[in-house]
Design an enzyme around this catalytic site. Structure first.
Site, short mmCIF file in Angstrom:
data_model
loop_
_atom_site.label_atom_id
_atom_site.label_comp_id
_atom_site.label_asym_id
_atom_site.label_seq_id
_atom_site.Cartn_x
_atom_site.Cartn_y
_atom_site.Cartn_z
N TYR A 140 -3.99 -13.61 -5.80
CA TYR A 140 -4.85 -13.25 -4.66
C TYR A 140 -5.67 -14.47 -4.21
CZ TYR A 140 -8.27 -10.90 -1.70
OH TYR A 140 -9.09 -10.56 -0.64
N ASP A 176 -0.51 -2.47 12.12
CA ASP A 176 -0.69 -2.03 10.72
C ASP A 176 0.60 -1.33 10.29
OD1 ASP A 176 -1.85 -0.95 8.19
OD2 ASP A 176 -3.74 -1.52 9.13
P1 NAD Z 1 -8.32 -2.50 3.56
O1 NAD Z 1 -7.47 -2.13 2.40
O2 NAD Z 1 -9.38 -1.57 3.99
O3 NAD Z 1 -7.40 -2.82 4.83
C1 NAD Z 1 -6.25 -3.59 4.72
C2 NAD Z 1 -5.24 -3.13 5.77
O4 NAD Z 1 -4.06 -3.94 5.60
C3 NAD Z 1 -4.82 -1.66 5.63
O5 NAD Z 1 -4.97 -0.98 6.86
C4 NAD Z 1 -3.35 -1.75 5.22
O6 NAD Z 1 -2.54 -0.69 5.71
C5 NAD Z 1 -2.94 -3.10 5.84
N1 NAD Z 1 -1.73 -3.60 5.17
C6 NAD Z 1 -1.51 -3.72 3.83
N2 NAD Z 1 -0.24 -4.10 3.61
C7 NAD Z 1 0.35 -4.21 4.82
C8 NAD Z 1 1.67 -4.56 5.24
N3 NAD Z 1 2.65 -4.82 4.35
N4 NAD Z 1 1.93 -4.60 6.56
C9 NAD Z 1 0.96 -4.30 7.47
N5 NAD Z 1 -0.30 -3.95 7.13
C10 NAD Z 1 -0.59 -3.91 5.82
O7 NAD Z 1 -8.89 -3.93 3.17
P2 NAD Z 1 -10.17 -4.77 3.69
O8 NAD Z 1 -11.12 -4.82 2.58
O9 NAD Z 1 -10.60 -4.33 5.03
O10 NAD Z 1 -9.52 -6.23 3.78
C11 NAD Z 1 -9.13 -6.83 5.01
C12 NAD Z 1 -8.82 -8.30 4.75
O11 NAD Z 1 -10.02 -8.94 4.29
C13 NAD Z 1 -7.77 -8.53 3.65
O12 NAD Z 1 -6.97 -9.62 4.02
C14 NAD Z 1 -8.61 -8.86 2.44
O13 NAD Z 1 -7.89 -9.65 1.51
C15 NAD Z 1 -9.75 -9.64 3.09
N6 NAD Z 1 -10.96 -9.68 2.28
C16 NAD Z 1 -11.56 -8.53 1.90
C17 NAD Z 1 -12.71 -8.60 1.12
C18 NAD Z 1 -13.40 -7.37 0.64
O14 NAD Z 1 -14.28 -7.47 -0.23
N7 NAD Z 1 -13.11 -6.19 1.17
C19 NAD Z 1 -13.21 -9.84 0.73
C20 NAD Z 1 -12.56 -11.00 1.15
C21 NAD Z 1 -11.44 -10.90 1.95
#
Ligand code: NAD
Length: 269
Positions: A152, A32
């Site tokens: 996105y 991360d």
């Molecule tokens: P979150 O924001 O809780 O976690 C995302 C993590 O990615 C964070 O820890 C952040 O520090 C890390 N990150 C961001 N930019 C970064 C970078 N440049 N380098 C390294 N790490 C980086 O988000 P989440 O909701 O847990 O989402 C996780 C994944 O699931 C994402 O890819 C998101 O697009 C996907 N997703 C989420 C949902 C939702 O509803 N939450 C739905 C579909 C897909």
């Protein structure tokens, strides 16, 4: 017990998956921006190379599975280029970098993180998904900056296309590496909490239909991911699994499976 690497391991679904795999007795290398086993910024090629090197140093020669959860949602003031660089190129470049480690494991599995925004959010730029798939980050960043909201789902569609098109190739299943994708719906994480208060996304999130009547729990996606990484999913190759409380089924009920045409006369001659 296996060794797995997960990006985005410090928050949300990535953190829940790390906790789930560790509770199952596996070793997890978390990546991360900070507070992880490997701290790296996946928005840049240099950061992705650092992530691959860090995973390799920690992995001891082989990796049973890899899941790139690191991602950014559309937000006020966030350029589409930043999203596409993290969400698509930050996932695929690290995946390809750790492929030799996966190939060295006995039953390796990788899971890309798509989204049901690919089917449930309208009007995203297909050209952007194709530029991602072609590996043209500079051109993809340019198109993304012209449509941050659409970038996105476009980048997430490209991840699903990557899983569909590459999983069947010699360098993936030919090496015994199963590659699949998940497409979560609205999951309650810090990402969605921020989206609910952002003027760019708040209205859309309010009207997002959830037939099940609630957002998902990160542990529900962690369970699906653990299944796809584990020994009970060994016939899954190139699948994109939607897990979204019914949103995709509600909005796109008959888009797939779809009939297709094939001229059979050549086979009958
Ligand atoms: P979150 O924001 O809780 O976690 C995302 C993590 O990615 C964070 O820890 C952040 O520090 C890390 N990150 C961001 N930019 C970064 C970078 N440049 N380098 C390294 N790490 C980086 O988000 P989440 O909701 O847990 O989402 C996780 C994944 O699931 C994402 O890819 C998101 O697009 C996907 N997703 C989420 C949902 C939702 O509803 N939450 C739905 C579909 C897909």
């Amino acid at each position: 017990m296996g060794t797995y690497a997960i990006t985005g391991a410090a928050s949300g679904i990535g953190a829940a998956t790390k906790a789930r795999l560790e509770a199952d007795g596996h070793r997890v290398i978390g990546v991360d921006l900070r507070d992880s086993d490997v701290d790296a910024d996946l928005s840049t090629p240099e950061g992705r190379a650092e992530a691959v090197a860090g995973i390799a140093a920690a992995a001891d020669g082989s990796l049973d599975g890899f899941v790139p959860f690191a991602g950014l949602a559309a937000a006020t003031g966030r350029p589409g280029s930043q999203m596409v660089s993290v969400n698509y190129f930050g996932a695929v470049e690290v995946l390809e970098g750790v492929r030799p480690l996966l190939a060295a494991a006995e039953h390796p599995s990788a899971v890309l993180v798509s989204s049901n925004s690919t089917t449930c959010q309208p009007n995203w730029p297909v050209e952007l998904a194709e530029l991602c798939l072609a590996g043209d980050e500079a051109a993809a960043r340019e198109v993304a900056d012209a449509d941050p909201l659409g970038s996105y789902p476009a980048a997430k569609a490209a991840l699903a296309y990557y899983a569909r098109t590459k999983s069947v190739a010699a360098e993936w299943i030919g090496q015994g590496i199963r590659l699949n994708a998940i497409a979560p719906g609205l999951i309650e994480t810090p990402m969605t909490a921020a989206g609910r208060t952002d003027p760019l996304t708040a209205e859309g999130m309010k009207m997002y239909p959830l037939p099940i009547g609630r957002g998902g729990n990160p542990a529900e996606i962690a369970g699906l991911t653990a299944f796809l990484l584990g020994p009970e999913s060994t016939y899954f190759v190139g699948s994109v699994l939607f897990c979204d409380g019914g949103t995709d089924a509600l909005l796109r009920a008959k888009d797939w499976p779809a009939a297709w045409e094939l001229d059979l006369s050549a086979f009958r001659a």
